[in-house]
Write an enzyme that holds these catalytic residues in place. Structure first.
Site, PDB file in Angstrom:
ATOM      1  N   TYR A 160       0.818  -1.220   0.000  1.00  0.00           N
ATOM      2  CA  TYR A 160       0.000   0.000   0.000  1.00  0.00           C
ATOM      3  C   TYR A 160       0.846   1.262   0.000  1.00  0.00           C
ATOM      4  CZ  TYR A 160      -4.130  -2.708   0.991  1.00  0.00           C
ATOM      5  OH  TYR A 160      -5.163  -3.588   0.911  1.00  0.00           O
ATOM      6  N   LYS A 227       2.904 -14.092   5.958  1.00  0.00           N
ATOM      7  CA  LYS A 227       3.195 -15.083   4.927  1.00  0.00           C
ATOM      8  C   LYS A 227       4.714 -15.195   4.828  1.00  0.00           C
ATOM      9  CE  LYS A 227       1.597 -17.721   1.642  1.00  0.00           C
ATOM     10  NZ  LYS A 227       1.067 -19.030   1.969  1.00  0.00           N
ATOM     11  N   ASP A 281      -2.552 -17.991   5.124  1.00  0.00           N
ATOM     12  CA  ASP A 281      -3.549 -18.872   4.490  1.00  0.00           C
ATOM     13  C   ASP A 281      -4.202 -19.779   5.525  1.00  0.00           C
ATOM     14  OD1 ASP A 281      -0.875 -19.633   4.468  1.00  0.00           O
ATOM     15  OD2 ASP A 281      -1.144 -21.172   2.963  1.00  0.00           O
ATOM     16  N   ASP A 305      -6.172  -6.235   5.573  1.00  0.00           N
ATOM     17  CA  ASP A 305      -7.271  -5.764   4.724  1.00  0.00           C
ATOM     18  C   ASP A 305      -8.178  -6.937   4.368  1.00  0.00           C
ATOM     19  OD1 ASP A 305      -8.814  -4.161   3.160  1.00  0.00           O
ATOM     20  OD2 ASP A 305      -7.333  -3.847   1.585  1.00  0.00           O
TER      21      ASP A 305
END
Ligand code: NAD
Length: 414
Positions: A160, A227, A281, A305
């Site tokens: 972002y 991640k 995940d 988000d």
């Protein structure tokens, strides 16, 4: 007293002061508000009535919020020819606590999004989204009440940061060439490029906020969602810095999951919080399959988000999901949905998101009883199946209320 360029200052009330790292809240705090575009007008009118009624219910005439209108979005553009006048950011910064409705994202004109601009200008680095179930709200899962999490999403970096280069431009070509020649990594020549910076500063301050919140509110765990197995030096580093911070600054009160089992036989001592991490995940599965094992979540920007909308949808609450953007000194509370322009000025929209953002705001300034009164009013109203159109169409035997009537019902039920 502070002065503004284009708007008159507040007529009454006292500013919230920030002294020695703590807020001092007067009995009549000045709180700036941005009404918001589209449905924002209906929503703000309804929300303000609820807020004032709750303050009155708890404090009588002893305390009162002195609302101070500041402008952004279409209203600001029509009045001043600017989407985000400097007066607005100055007022929010000066008065420390503010609340806003949804804003139209101007198309063209060099502003990516007013919300993103506000976050950047005021360095509101923590996006806080509590997600809980309200009995009676239609939900897509069997036991929505098992999910009760507060998400602390880093708000200023990650993909972002806005460092992007379009495919085919000379900047993208130069970058691909540099990475190939100087760093020995191959990128397909017809690629667009986005940069994902994640810093120690950014990571540590969001994990610090999440841990502090968990300790202050009696929550049991803070789970970092990353991640890092794939993106080792960004998301993996986020995780490492989080653990490092916990050790450096919270050694007395925060333990790791390993500590919990090796030193405490899996039983969390009173007053302590566990810090742990999960791969993103797997986290999406966990919130569906074992939602009651999660509490506070700390995430880099993009994961947060995705996760906050997924969690909000799980409790049926996307239309009533509250949010806040917070720095160490300023809190801006806001609707998480957009302006829903097709329902503007029809008095039909659900004002729940701004109303619950107000609850967060009252908690933030320590007026917790006011927040509780609003929650009670809202819970009872939904349990009575008196709801706006969006819930009405998903609930059997419900009564459809207008925005203003819904606010009235909440006030009646406080
Ligand atoms: P949106 O959230 O405004 O609306 C999408 C749909 O969701 C609406 O048509 C409506 O059916 C439903 N909805 C949204 N809020 C609701 C509520 N309170 N009650 C009941 N139903 C509700 O999203 P959009 O149409 O993609 O965006 C419209 C404008 O809002 C755009 O200019 C966008 O940039 C802006 N936006 C602003 C914010 C913000 O200010 N925080 C967030 C998202 C989008």
């Amino acid at each position: 007293m502070v002065t503004f360029e284009k708007i008159a200052g507040p007529k009454e009330g006292q500013p919230i002061q920030f002294v020695n790292g703590k807020f001092q809240i007067p009995d009549n705090p000045i709180i700036p508000f941005i009404e918001g575009d589209g449905t924002g007008r209906d929503i703000w009118r309804a929300s303000q009535r609820v807020f004032d009624a709750a303050v009155h219910k708890v404090w009588g005439s002893k305390k009162k919020v002195c609302w101070f209108e500041v402008y952004a979005g279409e209203k600001a553009f029509n009045m001043f020819g600017e989407w985000l006048p400097a007066d607005t950011t100055k007022a929010i910064d000066h008065f420390s606590v503010a609340i806003k409705g949804p804003l139209t994202t101007p198309v063209g004109g060099g502003i990516r999004s007013l919300n993103v601009t506000l976050r950047q200008v005021l360095d509101l680095y923590a996006c806080v989204r509590p997600v809980r179930y309200f009995r009676g709200v239609p939900s897509p899962v069997k036991c929505p009440e098992k999910l009760n999490v507060v998400i602390y999403r880093e708000n200023t970096e990650d993909v972002y940061a806005g460092i992007e280069f379009q495919e085919g431009t000379s900047d993208a070509k130069r970058l691909i060439e540099f990475i190939g020649k100087e760093l020995g990594k191959t990128i397909r020549p017809d690629s667009g490029i986005g940069i994902k910076p994640i810093s120690e500063t950014g990571s540590k301050r969001i994990v610090r906020k999440a841990l502090q919140y968990a300790l202050d509110s009696g929550r049991k765990t803070v789970t970092m969602v990353h991640k890092g197995n794939i993106m080792k030096y960004t998301e993996g580093a986020f995780r490492e810095w989080g653990y490092e911070l916990a050790k450096q600054e919270f050694a007395d009160s925060v333990i790791t999951e390993d500590d919990l089992y090796s030193n405490y036989k899996g039983k969390l001592p009173d007053g302590k919080v566990v810090i742990r991490d999960r791969i993103a995940d797997s986290m999406f599965q966990q919130v569906l399959l074992r939602p009651d094992e999660y509490d506070v979540l700390a995430t880099p920007n993009l994961n947060g988000d995705y996760l906050s909308d997924a969690c909000a949808a799980q409790v049926g609450g996307l239309g009533i999901a509250p949010g806040a953007n917070i720095s160490d000194r300023v809190g801006l509370f806001e609707a998480t949905h957009g302006t829903a322009p097709k329902y503007a000025d029809q008095d039909v929209i659900n004002p729940g998101s701004v109303i619950l953002s107000g609850v967060m705001m009252f908690d933030y300034i320590g007026w917790k009883d006011v927040g509780q009164a609003i929650i009670q009013g809202l819970e009872r109203t939904i349990a009575q199946k008196r709801v706006t159109y969006d819930f009405h169409r998903l609930m059997e035997g419900a009564t459809k209320l207008k925005t203003s009537e819904f606010a009235g019902a909440i006030i009646e039920n406080m």
